[in-house]
Design a protein around this motif. Structure first.
Motif, mmCIF file in Angstrom:
data_model
loop_
_atom_site.group_PDB
_atom_site.id
_atom_site.type_symbol
_atom_site.label_atom_id
_atom_site.label_comp_id
_atom_site.label_asym_id
_atom_site.label_seq_id
_atom_site.Cartn_x
_atom_site.Cartn_y
_atom_site.Cartn_z
ATOM 1 N N THR A 48 0.777 4.099 -65.605
ATOM 2 C CA THR A 48 2.025 4.618 -65.001
ATOM 3 C C THR A 48 1.793 6.013 -64.033
ATOM 4 O O THR A 48 2.379 5.918 -63.028
ATOM 5 C CB THR A 48 2.717 5.369 -66.205
ATOM 6 O OG1 THR A 48 3.200 4.153 -67.046
ATOM 7 C CG2 THR A 48 4.086 5.937 -65.773
ATOM 8 N N HIS A 49 0.823 6.514 -64.240
ATOM 9 C CA HIS A 49 0.626 7.763 -63.599
ATOM 10 C C HIS A 49 -0.180 7.802 -62.277
ATOM 11 O O HIS A 49 0.139 7.898 -61.244
ATOM 12 C CB HIS A 49 0.081 8.963 -64.520
ATOM 13 C CG HIS A 49 -0.134 10.355 -63.787
ATOM 14 N ND1 HIS A 49 1.355 11.221 -63.718
ATOM 15 C CD2 HIS A 49 -0.872 11.113 -63.026
ATOM 16 C CE1 HIS A 49 1.080 12.361 -63.103
ATOM 17 N NE2 HIS A 49 -0.301 12.082 -62.812
ATOM 18 N N TRP A 50 -1.580 7.619 -62.464
ATOM 19 C CA TRP A 50 -2.541 7.678 -61.549
ATOM 20 C C TRP A 50 -2.377 6.865 -60.317
ATOM 21 O O TRP A 50 -2.302 7.023 -59.233
ATOM 22 C CB TRP A 50 -4.050 7.490 -62.152
ATOM 23 C CG TRP A 50 -4.309 8.772 -62.835
ATOM 24 C CD1 TRP A 50 -4.697 8.643 -64.220
ATOM 25 C CD2 TRP A 50 -4.480 9.967 -62.208
ATOM 26 N NE1 TRP A 50 -4.890 10.226 -64.523
ATOM 27 C CE2 TRP A 50 -4.995 10.883 -63.355
ATOM 28 C CE3 TRP A 50 -4.223 10.631 -61.102
ATOM 29 C CZ2 TRP A 50 -5.262 12.335 -63.298
ATOM 30 C CZ3 TRP A 50 -4.805 11.975 -60.731
ATOM 31 C CH2 TRP A 50 -5.032 12.659 -61.869
ATOM 32 N N PRO A 51 -1.713 5.496 -60.653
ATOM 33 C CA PRO A 51 -1.719 4.556 -59.399
ATOM 34 C C PRO A 51 -0.641 4.770 -58.736
ATOM 35 O O PRO A 51 -0.544 4.648 -57.469
ATOM 36 C CB PRO A 51 -1.423 3.176 -60.242
ATOM 37 C CG PRO A 51 -2.132 3.049 -61.683
ATOM 38 C CD PRO A 51 -2.073 4.597 -61.879
ATOM 39 N N ALA A 52 0.517 5.424 -59.121
ATOM 40 C CA ALA A 52 1.630 5.782 -58.420
ATOM 41 C C ALA A 52 1.402 6.808 -57.716
ATOM 42 O O ALA A 52 1.745 6.918 -56.440
ATOM 43 C CB ALA A 52 2.800 6.015 -59.402
ATOM 44 N N VAL A 53 0.781 7.668 -58.170
ATOM 45 C CA VAL A 53 0.387 9.151 -57.337
ATOM 46 C C VAL A 53 -0.524 8.606 -56.164
ATOM 47 O O VAL A 53 -0.331 9.104 -54.947
ATOM 48 C CB VAL A 53 -0.345 9.943 -58.313
ATOM 49 C CG1 VAL A 53 -1.103 11.109 -57.406
ATOM 50 C CG2 VAL A 53 0.367 10.575 -59.338
ATOM 51 N N ARG A 54 -1.766 7.948 -56.502
ATOM 52 C CA ARG A 54 -2.483 7.568 -55.498
ATOM 53 C C ARG A 54 -1.854 6.539 -54.467
ATOM 54 O O ARG A 54 -2.032 6.664 -52.879
ATOM 55 C CB ARG A 54 -3.860 6.861 -55.959
ATOM 56 C CG ARG A 54 -4.720 7.572 -56.727
ATOM 57 C CD ARG A 54 -5.514 7.069 -57.858
ATOM 58 N NE ARG A 54 -6.334 8.047 -58.677
ATOM 59 C CZ ARG A 54 -6.689 7.269 -59.689
ATOM 60 N NH1 ARG A 54 -6.806 6.106 -60.077
ATOM 61 N NH2 ARG A 54 -7.433 8.178 -60.416
ATOM 62 N N LEU A 55 -0.876 5.697 -54.728
ATOM 63 C CA LEU A 55 -0.027 4.952 -53.709
ATOM 64 C C LEU A 55 0.667 5.712 -52.759
ATOM 65 O O LEU A 55 0.730 5.484 -51.599
ATOM 66 C CB LEU A 55 0.685 3.890 -54.647
ATOM 67 C CG LEU A 55 1.750 3.092 -53.797
ATOM 68 C CD1 LEU A 55 0.874 1.870 -52.918
ATOM 69 C CD2 LEU A 55 2.652 2.334 -54.462
ATOM 70 N N THR A 60 1.729 7.546 -47.582
ATOM 71 C CA THR A 60 2.120 8.763 -46.670
ATOM 72 C C THR A 60 1.259 9.283 -45.834
ATOM 73 O O THR A 60 1.434 9.123 -44.574
ATOM 74 C CB THR A 60 2.278 9.896 -47.676
ATOM 75 O OG1 THR A 60 3.387 9.767 -48.812
ATOM 76 C CG2 THR A 60 2.677 11.096 -46.841
ATOM 77 N N ASN A 61 -0.312 8.870 -45.983
ATOM 78 C CA ASN A 61 -1.190 9.349 -45.043
ATOM 79 C C ASN A 61 -1.328 7.931 -43.997
ATOM 80 O O ASN A 61 -1.476 8.199 -42.861
ATOM 81 C CB ASN A 61 -2.446 9.464 -45.603
ATOM 82 C CG ASN A 61 -2.706 10.818 -46.346
ATOM 83 O OD1 ASN A 61 -1.749 11.764 -46.122
ATOM 84 N ND2 ASN A 61 -3.639 11.036 -47.258
ATOM 85 N N GLU A 62 -1.293 6.776 -44.525
ATOM 86 C CA GLU A 62 -1.115 5.668 -43.686
ATOM 87 C C GLU A 62 -0.137 5.829 -42.387
ATOM 88 O O GLU A 62 -0.230 5.448 -41.489
ATOM 89 C CB GLU A 62 -1.097 4.603 -44.184
ATOM 90 C CG GLU A 62 -1.238 3.234 -43.519
ATOM 91 C CD GLU A 62 -1.214 2.015 -44.261
ATOM 92 O OE1 GLU A 62 -2.226 1.212 -44.288
ATOM 93 O OE2 GLU A 62 -0.426 1.750 -44.898
ATOM 94 N N ALA A 63 1.161 6.337 -43.099
ATOM 95 C CA ALA A 63 2.172 6.750 -42.098
ATOM 96 C C ALA A 63 2.183 7.721 -41.260
ATOM 97 O O ALA A 63 2.866 8.114 -40.502
ATOM 98 C CB ALA A 63 3.505 6.596 -42.858
ATOM 99 N N GLY A 64 0.920 8.377 -41.208
ATOM 100 C CA GLY A 64 0.620 9.765 -40.329
ATOM 101 C C GLY A 64 1.033 11.105 -40.862
ATOM 102 O O GLY A 64 0.922 11.998 -40.393
ATOM 103 N N GLY A 65 1.387 10.911 -42.180
ATOM 104 C CA GLY A 65 1.495 12.325 -43.155
ATOM 105 C C GLY A 65 2.848 12.684 -43.040
ATOM 106 O O GLY A 65 3.779 11.848 -42.730
ATOM 107 N N LEU A 66 3.092 13.872 -43.786
ATOM 108 C CA LEU A 66 4.440 14.429 -43.695
ATOM 109 C C LEU A 66 4.805 15.392 -42.602
ATOM 110 O O LEU A 66 3.774 16.056 -41.961
ATOM 111 C CB LEU A 66 4.586 15.166 -45.291
ATOM 112 C CG LEU A 66 4.419 14.585 -46.184
ATOM 113 C CD1 LEU A 66 4.530 15.535 -47.405
ATOM 114 C CD2 LEU A 66 5.536 13.614 -46.487
#
Length: 402
Positions: A48-55, A60-66
């Motif tokens: 529940t936790h780790w895969p969602a956080v890493r995803l 976000t990074n693949e899209a260029g960050g925030l």
């Protein structure tokens, strides 16, 4: 606010079209996360936790960050194992804040660990947007810790909706009024069992068997022995992952076949159906989703592509949504200043577009739209009760373990 795409290719294409790439990011946002990698809740956190956080970090990074006011910032994720230990959760939060100097922290996994860490999050000024914390203490907690937010729901509502499912089945003549009620003896289970008993009795149900057991209990057989001897129409267990599986195993071994079989956390895991197959059909549990929602389908596809496993059908999406909310608050303010972002989060006029659908916090920092009860139907854990969510399915009656 515009929803950040869950589809990797689409997100990357959109950013590239705008002329922004990950390489152009001039800043970094350090994100700390402490949750079980060992201990009794490690299995649940691994789903529940780790895969969602890493995803979320990956997409976000693949899209260029925030996007901050002065340009894009990539996310740097720092992870710790809290060992399913409240004191370790507190120490990890202190370490991330004072030594790693993270800008933000992911809320812990589970109700108990969130409650343990809440004072340190508050003391250090970090927003605590919880996606796996279910409690009826939300008004008191949000008053004591104004930076604590609740996405997953309240125990009272979960208990009410579970009872209402039983009421509807009784009124249709499909079950009687005898209920066996058991719980894991931690913050979550104790609170859920107390509220659940009161709600069930208010609705005319007879609690014919009730017991609790310590977190990490290995021998579940006596619990099923006692429940089976009481001959209930419905069995309700406010359980955590290990005991959810163990209770189901023992019910099958002992041919304990109440018309309603309900276990709590981990019933929504794909591995639950993977373990029990067609025997899981009709089993109820906490949460659920609308699996026909395109947003959830996109999330599940990306989750599986990155982690090699599908999300659960409840709190995986809720955990992911907490980070969508944090990211949208950062981008809306254009700042990684925690005080600025906190002020934005505390403005309950703001709405966040998430994988769950729109989320808006009320004056008690509570999201009022969430899934409450789910059921395995044709290999999918469908939501059969919800507050403010579309796509609720009809309940089916469980017909033994065959």
């Amino acid at each position: 606010m515009k929803r950040r795409s869950l589809m990797m290719g689409a997100a990357t294409a959109a950013i590239l079209a705008a002329g922004i790439t990950a390489a152009q990011a001039q800043d970094t946002i350090r994100l700390g996360a402490a949750a079980p990698k060992t201990g009794p809740l490690a299995g649940g956190a691994d789903v529940t936790h780790w895969p969602a956080v890493r995803l979320w970090v990956h997409l976000t990074n693949e899209a260029g960050g925030l996007q901050l006011a002065d340009g894009p910032a990539l996310i740097e994720l720092i992870e710790y194992d809290d060992q399913t230990n409240p004191q370790q959760a507190i120490q990890a939060a202190q370490r991330m804040a004072t030594q790693d100097r993270v800008d933000f922290m992911v809320a812990p996994y589970s109700t108990g660990l969130n409650l343990a860490a809440a004072p340190i999050f508050s003391q250090l000024g970090y927003p605590q947007i919880t996606g796996t914390n279910v409690t009826n203490q939300q008004p008191e907690l949000s008053a004591q810790f104004p930076g604590m937010f609740f996405v997953l729901g309240r125990t009272g509502v979960m208990a009410e909706d579970t009872a209402q499912v039983l009421v509807d089945l009784r009124e249709s003549g499909e079950i009687g009024s005898r209920v066996a009620l058991v719980n894991v003896a931690d913050a979550f289970g104790i609170e859920m069992a107390g509220i659940s008993r009161a709600v069930l009795e208010e609705n005319g149900f007879e609690i014919v068997y009730q017991t609790s057991y310590p977190l990490g209990t290995q021998d579940i057989a006596p619990i099923i022995d006692g429940a089976r001897a009481a001959e209930p129409d419905a069995f309700i267990a406010w359980s955590y992952p290990g005991d959810t599986f163990a209770l189901t195993d023992q019910a099958i071994v002992q041919n304990f076949t109440p018309s309603v079989f309900f276990t709590a956390v981990a019933t929504a895991f794909p591995s639950y159906y993977g373990r029990f197959g067609e025997q899981a059909e009709g089993v109820m549990g906490m949460g659920g989703v609308n699996p026909d929602d395109p947003a959830f389908q996109a999330f599940a596809e990306a989750h599986t592509e990155l982690s090699g496993q599908g999300p659960d059908f409840w709190a995986s999406a809720s955990t992911y949504a907490t980070l969508e909310i944090l990211g949208q608050a950062i981008e809306a303010t254009g700042s990684k200043d925690r005080a600025v972002v906190m002020e934005y989060l505390q403005d309950n006029s703001n709405t966040y577009e998430t994988v769950l659908g729109p989320v808006q916090f009320n004056e008690m920092n509570d999201n009022e739209r969430y899934w409450t009860v789910g059921q395995w139907q044709d290999g999918v854990f469908r939501g059969v009760a919800a507050r403010g969510r579309d796509g609720v399915s009809d309940v089916i009656l469980k017909d033994g373990w065959d």
